[in-house]
Design an enzyme around this catalytic site. Structure first.
Site, PDB file in Angstrom:
ATOM      1  CB  SER A 128      -0.905   0.014   1.235  1.00 36.76           C
ATOM      2  OG  SER A 128      -1.577   1.254   1.343  1.00 36.76           O
ATOM      3  CG  HIS A 129       0.523   4.766  -2.489  1.00 36.96           C
ATOM      4  ND1 HIS A 129       0.157   3.745  -3.323  1.00 36.96           N
ATOM      5  CD2 HIS A 129       1.134   5.691  -3.278  1.00 36.96           C
ATOM      6  CE1 HIS A 129       0.524   4.036  -4.554  1.00 36.96           C
ATOM      7  NE2 HIS A 129       1.125   5.214  -4.562  1.00 36.96           N
ATOM      8  CB  SER A 130      -1.215   4.262   3.801  1.00 37.44           C
ATOM      9  OG  SER A 130      -1.391   4.100   5.192  1.00 37.44           O
TER      10      SER A 130
ATOM     11  N   GLY B  25       3.697   6.378  -0.208  1.00 34.44           N
ATOM     12  CA  GLY B  25       4.353   5.925  -1.430  1.00 34.44           C
ATOM     13  C   GLY B  25       4.712   4.469  -1.311  1.00 34.44           C
TER      14      GLY B  25
ATOM     15  CG  ASP C  41      -2.533   1.284  -2.221  1.00 31.93           C
ATOM     16  OD1 ASP C  41      -1.566   1.304  -3.010  1.00 31.93           O
ATOM     17  OD2 ASP C  41      -2.512   1.874  -1.124  1.00 31.93           O
TER      18      ASP C  41
END
Lengths: 137, 101
Positions: free
Chosen positions: A18-20, A53, A77
């Site tokens: 995920s980016h998070s 990112g 994602d």
């Protein structure tokens, strides 16, 4: 309903990208709590600077942690998570080629479903198909 | 091999019905048997593959539904008994009353 193939080296592994970092960690927690411990599982999220990112290096490390001879299914994602995952797949050694796939499925639901399928010893192809079967009705 | 079919039904009492966590447990248990196992929300179906997490979750059976199982194969009896047991035990989630299970 194909009889699951359960290779000697275990179940298909799951990687969450995920980016998070929080989303990645939370998704992994859902997989562990809902499905259990039978599948190799790793996650990564965030860029090296601590922001949102994804990083190819982190994805490579996650693939290593979740590696299974049965293969690894990656759940992503948005955009960069997918392209960086594909880059990480291309950088794998020859003996792993063809045994890592990115699933075209929502990250949270797809991870739980892929892990459920993997927990029963299903093949990488079956794991991906089950995750990708989950699409809006 | 005898092509006999085993069937059973059980009342779904789990508070949130056949939502995510119960669906995962049911599917995982079904996968441990060789038999073909189907789940019906009524005695006449429609029947879905009890080993498909996507289909079981999509059935969205609410609390109060009578779940029907039918299995065909060498371990059909054991499969149906195990699945009925899981539902009867509320999926071993006593005390787990989180919103959308």
């Amino acid at each position: 309903m194909n009889a699951p193939v359960n290779p000697a080296n275990g179940n298909v592994g799951i990687v969450i990208v995920s980016h998070s970092p929080d989303v990645a960690k939370g998704t992994a927690e859902m997989v562990r709590q809902m499905v259990g411990e039978e599948v190799p599982l790793a996650f990564c999220g965030g860029d090296p600077g601590g922001g949102l990112g994804t990083s190819v290096e982190a994805i490579l490390a996650a693939i290593d942690r979740a590696w299974s001879e049965a293969g690894v299914a990656i759940l992503v994602d948005l955009g960069g998570a997918e392209t960086n995952s594909e880059m990480a797949i291309e950088m794998q050694p020859a003996e792993r080629q063809g045994r890592i796939v990115v699933c075209n499925a929502p990250i949270v639901e797809g991870a739980v479903i892929a892990a459920t399928e993997a927990s029963g010893g299903a093949s990488l192809d079956a794991v991906r198909r089950m995750a990708e079967e989950l699409s809006p009705a | 091999m005898a092509d006999s079919e085993t069937t059973a039904s059980v009342l779904l009492t789990h508070e949130v019905g056949l939502h995510a966590r119960p669906s995962v447990k049911l599917t995982k248990l079904a996968k441990t048997f060789q038999s073909a196992i189907e789940l019906g929300l009524g005695g006449d179906g429609p029947w879905i593959d009890a080993k498909s997490i996507v289909k079981v979750m999509a059935a969205k059976a609410p609390q109060g539904t009578t779940l029907h199982f039918r299995a065909r194969g060498a371990d059909a009896d054991a499969a149906v008994a195990a699945l009925v047991g899981l539902v009867e035990r509320d999926f071993d989630e006593v005390g787990a009353h989180v919103g959308n299970g």
